[in-house]
Write an enzyme that holds these catalytic residues in place. Structure first.
Site, PDB file in Angstrom:
ATOM      1  CB  SER A  26      -0.883   0.023   1.255  1.00 47.11           C
ATOM      2  OG  SER A  26      -1.459   1.299   1.434  1.00 47.11           O
ATOM      3  CE1 TYR A  45      -4.328  -2.245   4.868  1.00 47.21           C
ATOM      4  CE2 TYR A  45      -3.438  -0.044   4.471  1.00 47.21           C
ATOM      5  CZ  TYR A  45      -3.937  -1.239   3.991  1.00 47.21           C
ATOM      6  OH  TYR A  45      -4.051  -1.434   2.635  1.00 47.21           O
TER       7      TYR A  45
HETATM    8  P1  NAD Z   1     -11.319  -6.337  -0.808  1.00 48.15           P
HETATM    9  O1  NAD Z   1     -12.196  -6.255   0.372  1.00 48.15           O
HETATM   10  O2  NAD Z   1     -11.932  -6.533  -2.135  1.00 48.15           O
HETATM   11  O3  NAD Z   1     -10.250  -7.491  -0.625  1.00 48.15           O
HETATM   12  C1  NAD Z   1      -9.750  -7.937   0.599  1.00 48.15           C
HETATM   13  C2  NAD Z   1      -9.960  -9.426   0.642  1.00 48.15           C
HETATM   14  O4  NAD Z   1      -9.247  -9.992   1.749  1.00 48.15           O
HETATM   15  C3  NAD Z   1     -11.412  -9.800   0.853  1.00 48.15           C
HETATM   16  O5  NAD Z   1     -12.019 -10.093  -0.383  1.00 48.15           O
HETATM   17  C4  NAD Z   1     -11.395 -10.989   1.798  1.00 48.15           C
HETATM   18  O6  NAD Z   1     -11.931 -12.158   1.243  1.00 48.15           O
HETATM   19  C5  NAD Z   1      -9.926 -11.180   2.073  1.00 48.15           C
HETATM   20  N1  NAD Z   1      -9.698 -11.490   3.491  1.00 48.15           N
HETATM   21  C6  NAD Z   1      -9.828 -10.656   4.550  1.00 48.15           C
HETATM   22  N2  NAD Z   1      -9.568 -11.328   5.686  1.00 48.15           N
HETATM   23  C7  NAD Z   1      -9.266 -12.602   5.322  1.00 48.15           C
HETATM   24  C8  NAD Z   1      -8.908 -13.767   6.029  1.00 48.15           C
HETATM   25  N3  NAD Z   1      -8.798 -13.766   7.374  1.00 48.15           N
HETATM   26  N4  NAD Z   1      -8.701 -14.914   5.331  1.00 48.15           N
HETATM   27  C9  NAD Z   1      -8.820 -14.932   3.978  1.00 48.15           C
HETATM   28  N5  NAD Z   1      -9.123 -13.848   3.250  1.00 48.15           N
HETATM   29  C10 NAD Z   1      -9.349 -12.700   3.917  1.00 48.15           C
HETATM   30  O7  NAD Z   1     -10.416  -5.014  -0.795  1.00 48.15           O
HETATM   31  P2  NAD Z   1      -9.131  -4.551  -1.661  1.00 48.15           P
HETATM   32  O8  NAD Z   1      -9.040  -3.111  -1.429  1.00 48.15           O
HETATM   33  O9  NAD Z   1      -9.187  -5.075  -3.030  1.00 48.15           O
HETATM   34  O10 NAD Z   1      -7.936  -5.224  -0.866  1.00 48.15           O
HETATM   35  C11 NAD Z   1      -6.957  -6.048  -1.457  1.00 48.15           C
HETATM   36  C12 NAD Z   1      -5.578  -5.640  -0.980  1.00 48.15           C
HETATM   37  O11 NAD Z   1      -5.307  -4.332  -1.460  1.00 48.15           O
HETATM   38  C13 NAD Z   1      -5.403  -5.589   0.534  1.00 48.15           C
HETATM   39  O12 NAD Z   1      -4.153  -6.180   0.873  1.00 48.15           O
HETATM   40  C14 NAD Z   1      -5.344  -4.112   0.820  1.00 48.15           C
HETATM   41  O13 NAD Z   1      -4.580  -3.814   1.957  1.00 48.15           O
HETATM   42  C15 NAD Z   1      -4.681  -3.598  -0.443  1.00 48.15           C
HETATM   43  N6  NAD Z   1      -4.853  -2.164  -0.717  1.00 48.15           N
HETATM   44  C16 NAD Z   1      -6.079  -1.653  -1.001  1.00 48.15           C
HETATM   45  C17 NAD Z   1      -6.197  -0.307  -1.261  1.00 48.15           C
HETATM   46  C18 NAD Z   1      -7.524   0.314  -1.581  1.00 48.15           C
HETATM   47  O14 NAD Z   1      -7.589   1.536  -1.643  1.00 48.15           O
HETATM   48  N7  NAD Z   1      -8.575  -0.429  -1.800  1.00 48.15           N
HETATM   49  C19 NAD Z   1      -5.069   0.524  -1.263  1.00 48.15           C
HETATM   50  C20 NAD Z   1      -3.834  -0.032  -0.974  1.00 48.15           C
HETATM   51  C21 NAD Z   1      -3.734  -1.382  -0.710  1.00 48.15           C
END
Ligand code: NAD
Ligand code: MG
Length: 286
Positions: free
Chosen positions: A175, A188
């Site tokens: 991130s 986080y």
């Molecule tokens: P999202 O909610 O679509 O994806 C997160 C996924 O993590 C969920 O679909 C869920 O199934 C899974 N998850 C959570 N806890 C879990 C567990 N205990 N066991 C198995 N699976 C689990 O959201 P996203 O934003 O696409 O997130 C994906 C990645 O992107 C994450 O690592 C997040 O930190 C990172 N990220 C997101 C953003 C943003 O702005 N959305 C920015 C930077 C980084």
């Protein structure tokens, strides 16, 4: 192309796609695959939704079979598998908790069994709980971040490694917060920085085996994570998502997809231990 996002929240993490307003776009209809991942077998954690779904659909369009790991969002996972199969590839949905190494071992075994091997691993499942004050973070919330975001990446990678070979790739979703810090996301951001140390060190360890390890560091992206984390604290913060980036908007999941394709494919054969910053223009040092 700024996205109009009304204030909103989802009560629980993980959030789900279907109640997001507006719905997110995970791949553009006009994105053309060119066989960059033909015959490859991929495993993506958190692949049911958001950035993970974008990676899954781009991989499938580039010719890969894709297994997705997710916690409990069965409808989202089903839809992702349907979309993978619509690309003419095999899809596999594996529900379970990446905090447990036994589940991670099992998920890798089932993927290898279903696809006959494994070439690409995307560590992407994550949680994010907002807290304005460090003293409000409980032991449980702190530990939950570590268990999912750090241990989960380790368990999946350790299970996958014996199956990977020269030409394989590991990609970790980190991130922007690992680099810039975030005053409301101390726990986080700590885990996202740990993922960078993991990525860089493992890249060094595996360089001579021809297995590359890289990271994507997204800025704000329109995924279920946002209404289910920021939205719980302040629904208006969801509407304001990304307004502080140079592009003054948040990204759509599809805008991340091709970065994962690049890092998974032979196009990035001289790239390891590196980070792609897909964040709307913020200049990052480090
Ligand atoms: P999202 O909610 O679509 O994806 C997160 C996924 O993590 C969920 O679909 C869920 O199934 C899974 N998850 C959570 N806890 C879990 C567990 N205990 N066991 C198995 N699976 C689990 O959201 P996203 O934003 O696409 O997130 C994906 C990645 O992107 C994450 O690592 C997040 O930190 C990172 N990220 C997101 C953003 C943003 O702005 N959305 C920015 C930077 C980084
Ligand atoms: Mg999900």
């Amino acid at each position: 192309m700024s996205l109009a996002i009304p204030p909103q929240s989802q009560a629980h993490q993980p959030g789900v796609e279907k109640v997001m307003k507006p719905l997110a776009v995970h791949i553009r209809p006009e994105y053309r695959g060119s066989g960059k991942l033909a015959g490859k077998r991929a495993l993506i954690t958190g692949g049911d939704s958001g950035i993970g779904r974008a990676a899954a659909l781009h991989f499938a369009r580039e010719g890969a079979d894709v297994a997705i790991v997710y916690l409990e969002e069965h409808e989202d996972a089903k839809e992702t598998v349907r979309l993978i199969e619509a690309e003419g590839r095999k899809g596999l949905a594996l529900a379970g908790d990446v905090r447990h190494s036994a589940f991670c071992n099992d998920a890798v075994s089932k993927t290898v069994e279903a696809f006959g091997g494994l070439d690409v691993v995307v560590n992407n499942a994550g949680v994010q709980y907002v807290s304005l004050d460090l003293t409000d973070i409980t032991d449980e919330v702190w530990q939950h971040h570590m268990d999912v975001n750090v241990n989960g990446y380790f368990y999946i990678t350790r299970a996958a490694l014996p199956h990977l070979k020269n030409g394989s790739a590991i990609i970790c979703t980190s991130s922007i917060n690992a680099f810039s810090g975030n005053d409301s996301l101390v726990a986080y951001s700590t885990t996202k920085a740990a993922e960078m140390g993991f990525t860089r060190s493992l890249a060094l360890q595996l360089a001579d085996k021809g297995i590359r390890v890289n990271a994507v560091a997204p800025g704000p992206v329109w995924t279920p994570l946002q209404p289910s984390s920021w939205g719980v604290v302040d629904p208006q913060a969801v509407a304001d998502l990304g307004k502080d980036t140079p592009m003054a908007r948040c990204g759509e999941p599809w805008e991340l997809g091709a970065s994962y394709v690049y890092l998974a494919s032979e196009d990035s054969s001289f790239v390891t231990g590196q980070t792609l910053h897909v964040n709307g223009g913020k200049v990052i040092n480090g």
